[in-house]
Design an enzyme around this catalytic site. Structure first.
Site, PDB file in Angstrom:
ATOM      1  N   TRP A 323       0.840  -1.199   0.000  1.00 43.66           N
ATOM      2  CA  TRP A 323       0.000   0.000   0.000  1.00 43.66           C
ATOM      3  C   TRP A 323       0.876   1.250   0.000  1.00 43.66           C
ATOM      4  O   TRP A 323       0.562   2.248  -0.638  1.00 43.66           O
ATOM      5  CB  TRP A 323      -0.892  -0.001   1.254  1.00 43.66           C
ATOM      6  CG  TRP A 323      -1.760   1.223   1.379  1.00 43.66           C
ATOM      7  CD1 TRP A 323      -3.015   1.388   0.895  1.00 43.66           C
ATOM      8  CD2 TRP A 323      -1.420   2.460   2.036  1.00 43.66           C
ATOM      9  NE1 TRP A 323      -3.487   2.644   1.200  1.00 43.66           N
ATOM     10  CE2 TRP A 323      -2.518   3.324   1.900  1.00 43.66           C
ATOM     11  CE3 TRP A 323      -0.300   2.924   2.720  1.00 43.66           C
ATOM     12  CZ2 TRP A 323      -2.539   4.613   2.415  1.00 43.66           C
ATOM     13  CZ3 TRP A 323      -0.310   4.209   3.231  1.00 43.66           C
ATOM     14  CH2 TRP A 323      -1.420   5.039   3.085  1.00 43.66           C
ATOM     15  N   HIS A 324       2.012   1.160   0.712  1.00 37.87           N
ATOM     16  CA  HIS A 324       2.858   2.334   0.823  1.00 37.87           C
ATOM     17  C   HIS A 324       3.529   2.694  -0.487  1.00 37.87           C
ATOM     18  O   HIS A 324       3.736   3.875  -0.762  1.00 37.87           O
ATOM     19  CB  HIS A 324       3.928   2.127   1.912  1.00 37.87           C
ATOM     20  CG  HIS A 324       3.390   2.321   3.279  1.00 37.87           C
ATOM     21  ND1 HIS A 324       2.788   1.300   3.980  1.00 37.87           N
ATOM     22  CD2 HIS A 324       3.303   3.409   4.070  1.00 37.87           C
ATOM     23  CE1 HIS A 324       2.376   1.762   5.145  1.00 37.87           C
ATOM     24  NE2 HIS A 324       2.670   3.039   5.225  1.00 37.87           N
ATOM     25  N   GLY A 325       3.877   1.724  -1.261  1.00 40.84           N
ATOM     26  CA  GLY A 325       4.534   2.084  -2.506  1.00 40.84           C
ATOM     27  C   GLY A 325       4.672   0.908  -3.441  1.00 40.84           C
ATOM     28  O   GLY A 325       4.715  -0.245  -3.009  1.00 40.84           O
TER      29      GLY A 325
END
Lengths: 464, 349
Positions: A323-325
């Site tokens: 989700w973060h990257g």
């Protein structure tokens, strides 16, 4: 629009002024217009993505609410999930997925070709508002909440400008309800909101942005630095990312509070955690609770066998990383957090007592610091080389020296973070004497005016 | 009313604090920040208060070649040529009219500057230069030099309240301008992109008919740097030079533009006669425009031959020592011709 811009500093008082001047029943129109303007100031075209998500989830929820069984509601939820996650996947993971496939095929000597969209920009905040609107659809599907019939209120819930681009990820039960309420102007709320915003601006502009300059200098050419510099850069990045996201969250919470709208806290002194499990109860709380409520528990949570628990935890952490990257380094970061989380879970209750607590806290801090290496490094080879550099030093490596004023800024920030560990900053400062309060305000204001970072340091979480 | 009673004393206290902070900041931190973010201002601070002639220049002023016997600047040569007056200088790579105007405003009230000589660089009108990566720095300098409370300038610096664009954004703007800015006259090309493509697709050929990549690249660079006919209504450089003219009028300083020498021989050889036509067009446009505004223009545009230019792979105004001496002498001679009672000139040794 960035919070730390002159544009926002002019925009916000105007919105607040009109907000309280308007009759309560018209305020949603003002806030919705302001929110779209806030977002369009970055890129007008991408407003249509928010509108699309809004309309899809609005209609799917309405359709779900008229069905009595989950089975009947399921197709609409699936449509909502596919639409929202599809957009997210396209804009955020398309290139990553294809590059990964190409690398995978290359191992077998097969060439994989794919179409590259040259002008495809990641829409700011897409991960945040997608998750926010998904939480609404899922809750309507579970029949925990009723579908919102007022399109304007729902659109405002999806796009409410203080938390639109980087959270906190709000639930409809909390934010949606408040958007309908007629908030009277309250000095208390205004004062506390202003306090949070002041501390937030200091944390972002003075602490995080200045540290970012040192961290960037190190990561531009890590090999040129010695082991001490690698440790210092790693520590500074931990503080930078905390200051950056915590600062943003404080401004968001404070901005909403001045209007009488209460947004959930996103951080509770995470670096004072004594375990990774505790860390995840204190860091990016709105995302952790989202994954807990909408992924971990539906997967079965900690019910069932140990194998199932391990699977669920690892899956959640891997998704959290992703989700973060769109990079395997983020997945790895999530994965190692998951592994340590499980190790702590299976090793039983942590020992009590101040000494052991301190040791546990330092151990947790050390681990979190090292894990950030994967978060900050653009690729595995950089992460590996910086990691090795922590323990081996080249003879001719440069050191990374902090200026005296930077040391003061960091110490001041850490002191405030520590002192307000049992309360949010606004509550803590409210209980201090007039002298302490104004000295603190003076340092914060002077810091923002005179020592704000001057390099380009966009909010780190904007890219997510 | 309750809110007013609440907010008024706090606003008064805050205003008092801000005044105090501004004083503290100006006294202790301002010059360090200027040194770090707007170092060109330090050059301004070093300007001799008694020098009646001040020369503003970009890298053409200080750039030297390894082969140069004489390493003096153009402004040094000018100082030597003008026997009876002192010439001082302010220089920084890629400076242009926008910064010159801000610097001129910073001249101390009691400075004795009577004449300001500034470089009028044709290349600075190009899309490339108008939106080069250095513009972030220069627009930051410009912002820092605005006459406002120092603390406000510092806040605006951290809020990035200046033209602070990424390389990608600047590149996209440049390409768009190459595609859209019309070239006047009947050259057969609508815009720079057309011209660039036409020359680039054929390329510059060697004697044996093979394509010479280095010269082709130089040719297309020349097109991108000089291929525009300056639009006085939209080219920001014009507005900046106009601002400089106004500032000098207000300060009662005689302004002299030094139209820099360009490598016209290389342009003619690699790009063709069309490029020379454009040079003439822009030369006339600028000289006429600024003569009308009471500005003297020293025209060095065609003053140097190809061998005087030290960069062979990219168009610049970097000259060897002979070239610097020639252009400086021309400036000195022009000044002596226009103001015979003020300047005594001799040949530069």
């Amino acid at each position: 629009m960035l919070f730390n811009s002159l544009h926002f500093l002019l925009f916000f008082p105007v919105v607040i002024g009109f907000y309280f001047a308007l009759k309560a029943r018209y305020r949603w129109i003002l806030l919705l217009g302001a929110s779209y303007y806030f977002y369009a100031a970055w890129k007008v075209e991408y407003i249509f993505l928010i509108l699309f998500s809004t309309l899809v989830d609005y209609w799917m929820a309405i359709l779900m609410s008229s069905r009595s069984s989950k089975k009947e509601r399921r197709p609409f939820l699936v449509f909502s999930l596919i639409s929202n996650l599809g957009l997210l996947a396209f804009f955020k993971y398309y290139a990553f997925a294809n590059e990964s496939l190409a690398s995978g095929f290359q191992l077998f000597g097969v060439t994989y070709e794919w179409y590259e969209f040259e002008s495809l920009l990641l829409p700011v905040g897409i991960s945040f508002y997608t998750f926010q609107t998904l939480s609404y659809s899922i809750e309507v599907y579970w029949a925990k909440i009723k579908a919102e019939r007022h399109l304007g209120i729902f659109a405002l819930y999806v796009s409410f400008f203080p938390q639109l681009v980087a959270g906190p990820i709000e639930r409809f039960t909390s934010l949606g309800k408040q958007l309908r309420q007629a908030h009277q102007f309250s000095i208390e709320n205004f004062r506390n909101g202003a306090r949070l915003m002041l501390f937030g601006f200091f944390t972002k502009m003075v602490v995080a942005d200045n540290l970012g300059t040192y961290v960037d200098a190190f990561y531009a050419n890590p090999e040129a630095f010695d082991s001490g510099a690698a440790w210092l850069a790693t520590l500074m990045y931990s503080l930078q990312i905390y200051g950056d996201f915590y600062g943003y969250s404080l401004i968001a919470i404070g901005a909403a509070l001045t209007m009488g709208i209460k947004i959930m806290d996103n951080f509770r002194n995470p670096y004072f955690s004594r375990s990774i499990m505790e860390f995840w109860r204190r860091w990016h709380i709105s995302l952790s609770t989202w994954f807990r409520d909408y992924l971990y528990i539906p997967l079965g949570g900690n019910r069932g066998s140990q194998g199932k628990l391990v699977f669920n935890v690892i899956l959640v952490f891997l998704f959290s990383g992703l989700w973060h990257g769109a990079n395997w380094t983020f997945v790895c970061w999530g994965g190692i957090h998951g592994v340590v989380y499980l190790m702590e879970r299976f090793s039983g209750k942590p020992a009590a007592g101040p000494v052991l607590s301190t040791i546990m806290g330092l151990k947790t801090l050390l681990f979190v610091n090292l894990a950030w290496l994967f978060f900050r490094s653009p690729d595995f080879s950089t992460a590996k080389s910086v990691f090795l550099q922590l323990f081996t030093s080249g003879p001719e490596g440069k050191s990374l020296e902090l200026e005296a004023q930077m040391i003061f800024i960091v110490m001041f920030f850490l002191a405030l973070d520590w002192l307000s560990r049992n309360n949010r900053f606004d509550s803590w400062i409210a209980e201090r004497s007039l002298f302490i309060r104004w000295v603190t305000y003076a340092v914060l204001i002077f810091g923002i005016l005179a020592f704000g970072g001057t390099d380009n340091q966009p909010f780190i979480y904007f890219q997510f | 009313l309750k809110f007013v009673k609440y907010i008024a004393p706090r606003l008064i206290a805050l205003t008092g604090l801000l005044v105090l902070f501004n004083w503290v900041y100006t006294e202790i931190f301002w010059w360090d920040d200027l040194e770090e973010h707007a170092d060109v201002l330090n050059n301004m601070r070093k300007v001799e208060m008694d020098a009646p002639v001040l020369y503003f220049g970009e890298s053409s002023n200080f750039n030297t070649s390894e082969k140069d016997v004489d390493k003096r600047r153009i402004s040094d040569f000018l100082d030597d040529a003008l026997l009876n007056v002192q010439v001082d200088y302010v220089e920084k790579g890629a400076l242009h009219a926008g910064i010159y105007a801000s610097l001129a405003k910073q001249l101390a009230e009691d400075a004795r500057v009577e004449m300001l000589v500034v470089t009028l660089n044709l290349r600075s009108f190009s899309a490339d230069w108008r939106h080069s990566a250095l513009e972030n720095y220069l627009s930051k300098v410009d912002m820092m030099l605005q006459k406002r409370p120092a603390l406000l300038n510092r806040l605006l610096l951290s809020l990035k309240h200046y033209e602070n664009l990424s390389i990608e954004e600047r590149s996209a703007t440049i390409v768009e301008l190459w595609n859209t800015e019309k070239i006047e006259g009947n050259l057969g090309y609508d815009n720079i992109s057309d011209w660039d493509r036409a020359v680039g697709s054929v390329g510059i050929l060697n004697e044996d008919g093979s394509r010479n990549e280095e010269l082709t690249q130089l040719a297309t660079s020349l097109i991108k740097q000089f291929g525009l006919t300056i639009d006085t209504s939209s080219n920001r450089r014009i507005a900046e030079f106009d601002r400089l003219v106004q500032i000098c009028k207000q300060r009662n300083i005689q302004l002299v533009f030094h139209l820099m020498a360009e490598n016209h021989e290389a342009m003619k050889k690699l790009v063709g006669e069309e490029m020379i036509q454009i040079l003439y067009h822009n030369q006339k446009l600028l000289i006429d425009r600024y003569h009308r505004n009471g500005v003297k223009v020293v025209d060095n545009l065609f003053a140097l031959e190809d061998e005087r230019f030290t960069d062979s792979s990219f168009p610049t105004e970097h000259y060897d020592d002979v070239g610097r001496k020639i252009v400086a002498q021309n400036v000195a001679d022009s000044l002596a011709k226009w103001y015979p009672d003020k300047f005594v000139v001799e040949a530069i040794k």
